[in-house]
Structure formats: C-alpha cells, structure tokens
Write a protein that holds these residues in place. Sequence first.
Motif, PDB file in Angstrom:
ATOM      1  N   GLN A 100     -10.047  14.901  -1.695  1.00 16.58           N
ATOM      2  CA  GLN A 100      -9.938  14.910  -3.156  1.00 16.58           C
ATOM      3  C   GLN A 100      -8.627  14.307  -3.658  1.00 16.58           C
ATOM      4  N   ILE A 101      -7.798  13.829  -2.744  1.00 15.25           N
ATOM      5  CA  ILE A 101      -6.544  13.177  -3.129  1.00 15.25           C
ATOM      6  C   ILE A 101      -6.750  11.682  -3.021  1.00 15.25           C
ATOM      7  N   LYS A 102      -6.880  11.020  -4.157  1.00 19.23           N
ATOM      8  CA  LYS A 102      -7.067   9.571  -4.203  1.00 19.23           C
ATOM      9  C   LYS A 102      -5.701   8.906  -4.358  1.00 19.23           C
ATOM     10  N   MET A 103      -5.453   7.912  -3.525  1.00 13.89           N
ATOM     11  CA  MET A 103      -4.142   7.255  -3.516  1.00 13.89           C
ATOM     12  C   MET A 103      -3.904   6.419  -4.768  1.00 13.89           C
ATOM     13  N   THR A 104      -2.680   6.520  -5.266  1.00  9.47           N
ATOM     14  CA  THR A 104      -2.191   5.734  -6.392  1.00  9.47           C
ATOM     15  C   THR A 104      -0.769   5.301  -6.065  1.00  9.47           C
ATOM     16  N   ASP A 105      -0.238   4.382  -6.865  1.00 12.25           N
ATOM     17  CA  ASP A 105       1.153   3.979  -6.666  1.00 12.25           C
ATOM     18  C   ASP A 105       2.096   5.173  -6.803  1.00 12.25           C
ATOM     19  N   LYS A 106       1.766   6.113  -7.688  1.00 10.78           N
ATOM     20  CA  LYS A 106       2.624   7.286  -7.896  1.00 10.78           C
ATOM     21  C   LYS A 106       2.682   8.185  -6.672  1.00 10.78           C
ATOM     22  N   LEU A 107       1.695   8.083  -5.788  1.00 12.78           N
ATOM     23  CA  LEU A 107       1.673   8.926  -4.590  1.00 12.78           C
ATOM     24  C   LEU A 107       2.339   8.270  -3.389  1.00 12.78           C
ATOM     25  N   ASP A 108       2.933   7.092  -3.589  1.00 14.01           N
ATOM     26  CA  ASP A 108       3.652   6.450  -2.485  1.00 14.01           C
ATOM     27  C   ASP A 108       4.749   7.389  -1.992  1.00 14.01           C
ATOM     28  N   GLY A 109       4.766   7.662  -0.695  1.00 12.87           N
ATOM     29  CA  GLY A 109       5.737   8.589  -0.121  1.00 12.87           C
ATOM     30  C   GLY A 109       5.249  10.020  -0.054  1.00 12.87           C
ATOM     31  N   LEU A 110       3.977  10.245  -0.379  1.00 11.99           N
ATOM     32  CA  LEU A 110       3.381  11.581  -0.319  1.00 11.99           C
ATOM     33  C   LEU A 110       3.627  12.198   1.061  1.00 11.99           C
ATOM     34  N   MET A 129       0.829  -1.185   0.000  1.00 15.26           N
ATOM     35  CA  MET A 129       0.000   0.000   0.000  1.00 15.26           C
ATOM     36  C   MET A 129       0.872   1.246   0.000  1.00 15.26           C
ATOM     37  N   PRO A 130       0.421   2.270  -0.701  1.00 19.43           N
ATOM     38  CA  PRO A 130       1.161   3.535  -0.668  1.00 19.43           C
ATOM     39  C   PRO A 130       1.155   4.140   0.736  1.00 19.43           C
ATOM     40  N   VAL A 131       2.252   4.814   1.067  1.00 17.09           N
ATOM     41  CA  VAL A 131       2.439   5.430   2.375  1.00 17.09           C
ATOM     42  C   VAL A 131       2.329   6.946   2.242  1.00 17.09           C
ATOM     43  N   VAL A 132       1.672   7.552   3.234  1.00 19.88           N
ATOM     44  CA  VAL A 132       1.582   9.014   3.330  1.00 19.88           C
ATOM     45  C   VAL A 132       2.187   9.425   4.665  1.00 19.88           C
ATOM     46  N   ARG A 133       3.045  10.435   4.629  1.00 22.33           N
ATOM     47  CA  ARG A 133       3.656  10.969   5.851  1.00 22.33           C
ATOM     48  C   ARG A 133       3.015  12.320   6.161  1.00 22.33           C
ATOM     49  N   PHE A 134       2.613  12.488   7.405  1.00 21.90           N
ATOM     50  CA  PHE A 134       1.957  13.713   7.847  1.00 21.90           C
ATOM     51  C   PHE A 134       2.875  14.470   8.804  1.00 21.90           C
ATOM     52  N   TYR A 135       2.972  15.769   8.580  1.00 15.04           N
ATOM     53  CA  TYR A 135       3.810  16.644   9.399  1.00 15.04           C
ATOM     54  C   TYR A 135       2.971  17.777   9.970  1.00 15.04           C
ATOM     55  N   ARG A 136       3.368  18.218  11.154  1.00 16.75           N
ATOM     56  CA  ARG A 136       2.810  19.430  11.746  1.00 16.75           C
ATOM     57  C   ARG A 136       3.974  20.183  12.375  1.00 16.75           C
ATOM     58  N   ASP A 137       4.072  21.452  12.082  1.00 14.82           N
ATOM     59  CA  ASP A 137       5.148  22.300  12.613  1.00 14.82           C
ATOM     60  C   ASP A 137       6.525  21.701  12.346  1.00 14.82           C
ATOM     61  N   GLY A 138       6.710  21.107  11.178  1.00 16.17           N
ATOM     62  CA  GLY A 138       8.009  20.576  10.781  1.00 16.17           C
ATOM     63  C   GLY A 138       8.366  19.222  11.340  1.00 16.17           C
ATOM     64  N   GLU A 139       7.501  18.631  12.162  1.00 15.01           N
ATOM     65  CA  GLU A 139       7.775  17.318  12.745  1.00 15.01           C
ATOM     66  C   GLU A 139       6.813  16.277  12.195  1.00 15.01           C
ATOM     67  N   GLU A 149       2.754   8.210   9.912  1.00 12.73           N
ATOM     68  CA  GLU A 149       3.023   7.575   8.623  1.00 12.73           C
ATOM     69  C   GLU A 149       1.926   6.524   8.470  1.00 12.73           C
ATOM     70  N   ILE A 150       1.105   6.688   7.440  1.00  8.23           N
ATOM     71  CA  ILE A 150      -0.085   5.854   7.293  1.00  8.23           C
ATOM     72  C   ILE A 150      -0.098   5.186   5.927  1.00  8.23           C
ATOM     73  N   ASP A 151      -0.355   3.889   5.913  1.00  5.59           N
ATOM     74  CA  ASP A 151      -0.593   3.149   4.673  1.00  5.59           C
ATOM     75  C   ASP A 151      -2.039   3.399   4.272  1.00  5.59           C
ATOM     76  N   ILE A 152      -2.249   3.830   3.035  1.00  7.69           N
ATOM     77  CA  ILE A 152      -3.605   4.085   2.544  1.00  7.69           C
ATOM     78  C   ILE A 152      -3.779   3.322   1.239  1.00  7.69           C
ATOM     79  N   ALA A 153      -4.787   2.484   1.184  1.00  3.57           N
ATOM     80  CA  ALA A 153      -5.031   1.637   0.020  1.00  3.57           C
ATOM     81  C   ALA A 153      -5.274   2.458  -1.235  1.00  3.57           C
ATOM     82  N   LYS A 154      -4.773   1.950  -2.355  1.00  2.00           N
ATOM     83  CA  LYS A 154      -5.005   2.609  -3.638  1.00  2.00           C
ATOM     84  C   LYS A 154      -6.504   2.784  -3.858  1.00  2.00           C
ATOM     85  N   GLY A 155      -6.862   3.954  -4.362  1.00  2.00           N
ATOM     86  CA  GLY A 155      -8.255   4.264  -4.631  1.00  2.00           C
ATOM     87  C   GLY A 155      -8.958   4.963  -3.482  1.00  2.00           C
TER      88      GLY A 155
END
Length: 106
Positions: A87-97, A1-11, A15-21
């Motif tokens: 409105q951001i749908k996960m795809t393989d290209k967004l892995d590491g967003l 699954m593609p991974v998304v990293r979330f930051y707040r105030d630079g930290e 890190e969350i795995d979100i299924a494609k689609g």
Amino acid sequence: MPVVRFYRDGEQIAEIDIAKGNSVMHGAIVAGLNGIVGECGGEMVCASCHVFVLSHGDEIPELSPTEDEMLDFTVETRQPCSRLSCQIKMTDKLDGLVLGLPKAQV
C-alpha cells in the motif's frame, strides 16, 4: 528513481531503487529482497508484506480501513508504525524511505 533502505535488527540489509508509482512490495520482490513475501500479489489479503516505517511516515497516505484491519493479522506484532508495503506507492517525496522488516512474515 526513489531509493528505499531496508533494515532488520538495526542493520541495513538492502537499498533498492523503486520506480515512481510502483509499490514498495513490488519493488522488493523484483529485487529479490528476503523479508517481503507478498503472497497475495498486493491485493491486501495476506499481510505478508508487513513493514515498519522508520522515516517519511508523514509522506505516506493514511491507513485505509482495510489495511488497518489486515495489520491485525501480521505474524510479528503490529506496531504504531506498521504498514503493508503493498500500500506504499513510491513518489519523489519518499526518496530515502527507511523501512524495518519483521523477523518473520509467514
């Protein structure tokens, strides 16, 4: 699954795995991320899933006119990299967003 990293105030705060689609908003809510509210359930009428796109911006489709208008109603001031995570749908290209979270959503 593609991974998304979330930051707040630079930290990095998550890190969350979100299924494609699935939307980033849905994945964040399911994971219990503090910082994405999604009051409208992804119907693009509340702007409580506001994020700042810090990477992969070229891989995300352009703003629709409705999303562009809704971004004018975010609690934290809109930035050029602002998007609604529903409105951001996960795809393989967004892995590491990498996304920044506003200090407040509501």
